[in-house]
Enzyme design. Sequence first.
Site, short mmCIF file in Angstrom:
data_model
loop_
_atom_site.label_atom_id
_atom_site.label_comp_id
_atom_site.label_asym_id
_atom_site.label_seq_id
_atom_site.Cartn_x
_atom_site.Cartn_y
_atom_site.Cartn_z
N PRO A 263 44.31 40.22 44.10
CA PRO A 263 43.71 39.43 43.12
C PRO A 263 44.50 39.13 41.94
CG PRO A 263 43.29 41.99 43.04
CD PRO A 263 44.12 41.38 44.35
N CYS B 51 45.02 48.51 36.82
CA CYS B 51 45.64 47.56 35.82
C CYS B 51 46.19 48.16 34.53
CB CYS B 51 44.31 46.87 35.49
SG CYS B 51 44.86 45.47 34.06
N GLY C 194 53.09 45.32 46.76
CA GLY C 194 54.30 45.41 45.76
C GLY C 194 55.65 44.46 46.38
N ARG D 297 52.33 37.78 44.02
CA ARG D 297 53.42 36.79 43.49
C ARG D 297 54.18 36.20 44.73
NH1 ARG D 297 56.21 41.03 39.81
NH2 ARG D 297 55.56 42.17 41.48
C1 LIG Z 1 48.93 37.01 36.95
C2 LIG Z 1 48.53 38.34 37.38
C3 LIG Z 1 47.45 38.62 37.26
C4 LIG Z 1 46.95 40.00 38.00
N1 LIG Z 1 45.63 40.17 37.91
C5 LIG Z 1 45.10 41.46 38.84
C6 LIG Z 1 43.59 41.58 38.80
O1 LIG Z 1 42.79 40.70 38.27
N2 LIG Z 1 43.40 42.67 39.36
C7 LIG Z 1 44.38 43.40 40.31
O2 LIG Z 1 43.79 44.67 40.79
N3 LIG Z 1 45.70 43.25 40.18
C8 LIG Z 1 46.11 42.20 39.68
N4 LIG Z 1 47.29 41.82 39.66
C9 LIG Z 1 48.21 42.66 40.05
C10 LIG Z 1 48.45 42.08 41.56
O3 LIG Z 1 47.33 41.89 42.33
C11 LIG Z 1 49.66 43.02 42.41
O4 LIG Z 1 49.16 44.15 42.67
C12 LIG Z 1 50.86 42.89 41.64
O5 LIG Z 1 51.14 41.58 41.56
C13 LIG Z 1 52.07 43.30 42.74
O6 LIG Z 1 51.93 42.79 44.03
P1 LIG Z 1 53.04 41.42 44.26
O7 LIG Z 1 54.47 41.97 44.01
O8 LIG Z 1 52.84 41.24 45.58
O9 LIG Z 1 52.63 40.51 43.07
C14 LIG Z 1 47.73 40.62 38.80
C15 LIG Z 1 49.23 40.25 38.89
C16 LIG Z 1 49.59 39.19 38.37
C17 LIG Z 1 51.02 38.67 38.41
#
Ligand SMILES: Cc1cc2nc3c(=O)[nH]c(=O)nc-3n(C[C@H](O)[C@H](O)[C@H](O)COP(=O)(O)O)c2cc1C
Length: 323
Positions: free
Chosen positions: A17, A105, A208, A232
């Site tokens: 998300p 969050c 992550g 991301r």
């Molecule tokens: C722009 C953005 C918005 C995000 N919004 C949410 C959200 O609405 N709910 C949530 O649980 N995590 C949110 N996250 C966190 C991501 O779901 C994820 O846990 C975090 O980016 C780490 O994972 P990644 O390294 O694969 O990006 C958000 C992250 C980003 C970059």
Amino acid sequence: MPFAWADLPRPIRALAPMEDVTDTVFRRIVARCGRPDVFFTEFIHTDIVLALRPDRPGLTPRLRFTPEERPLIAQIWGANPEHYRLAALRLRELGFDGIDINMGCPVRKIRKKGACAALILNPSLAADLIEAAKSAELPVSVKTRVGFSHVQTEEWIGHLLGQGIDALTVHVRTAEQESEGCADWEQIRTVVALRDAVALRTVILGNGDVRSTDQITDYVHRYAADGVMVGRGVFEDPYLFSTDGRAGRFPTASASGRVDLLESHLQLYRETWGEERNYEILKKFYKIYLTGFNGAEELREQLNATHDYTAAEEVIGAWRTGR
Ligand SMILES: Cc1cc2nc3c(=O)[nH]c(=O)nc-3n(C[C@H](O)[C@H](O)[C@H](O)COP(=O)(O)O)c2cc1C
């Protein structure tokens, strides 16, 4: 057949998300590039879900979806158990496949309301919220972090696993780390061992810094999670979940391949939202798609100077004719 986490193929690949990113439009773009096994909505406050009334049929943009994005889990946040109970019932009526509770969050304004990452410091409220969300008899999952200011996997994750949840996504950073430092995947080994000891039915997703299909395979093998959630990573490669050979090619894609994908996104966004969702949100995607080719920066600057869809289409048209 009702959705069940346990029925998903392994390794489970979930699209994370992401607020102002994973709306119905981007979820469909990702689905068309290469489907993950499960999608999540952007996080939405329980009270916004409850504000939907039969006499106001327009759904808030965060709850809009099409069948292409299923199975789709609605992610909610808040701190009032009764509101969770009512919101869960409403989400069931709206056709969501499951409910996920945001307990990760780290944004200060949100934490101050006692919600999201603040729940790591309030485990008894966290348990009440889970119990309340279960009243709709949809699968209930939690997305959280390994601790608040320090790693507290055994105590916090152990507590969550005692609540009878269907799935648990663990972003392997603390709340205070936000997105800084490296994700500590070794923690997933501990999470899986805890699950194996106390909650065999709970599906574990690690989250992550995962950036590629190979990394998904490698991490699942190495840390024994049931799956991986990627956020991301899809900015670098929207085809990351594809299984037909397209994964991994986008980072070196041609300029026209990138601009074509951007244009599909723009058109679907316009068709879906028109004036309903702010055009400016779309600009975040210009940076994602327009990089790595000659003239990318210039095109991005021109698009960033636009304030509506028509002007953006014109900039893209002029770029095509000028090539
Ligand atoms: C722009 C953005 C918005 C995000 N919004 C949410 C959200 O609405 N709910 C949530 O649980 N995590 C949110 N996250 C966190 C991501 O779901 C994820 O846990 C975090 O980016 C780490 O994972 P990644 O390294 O694969 O990006 C958000 C992250 C980003 C970059």
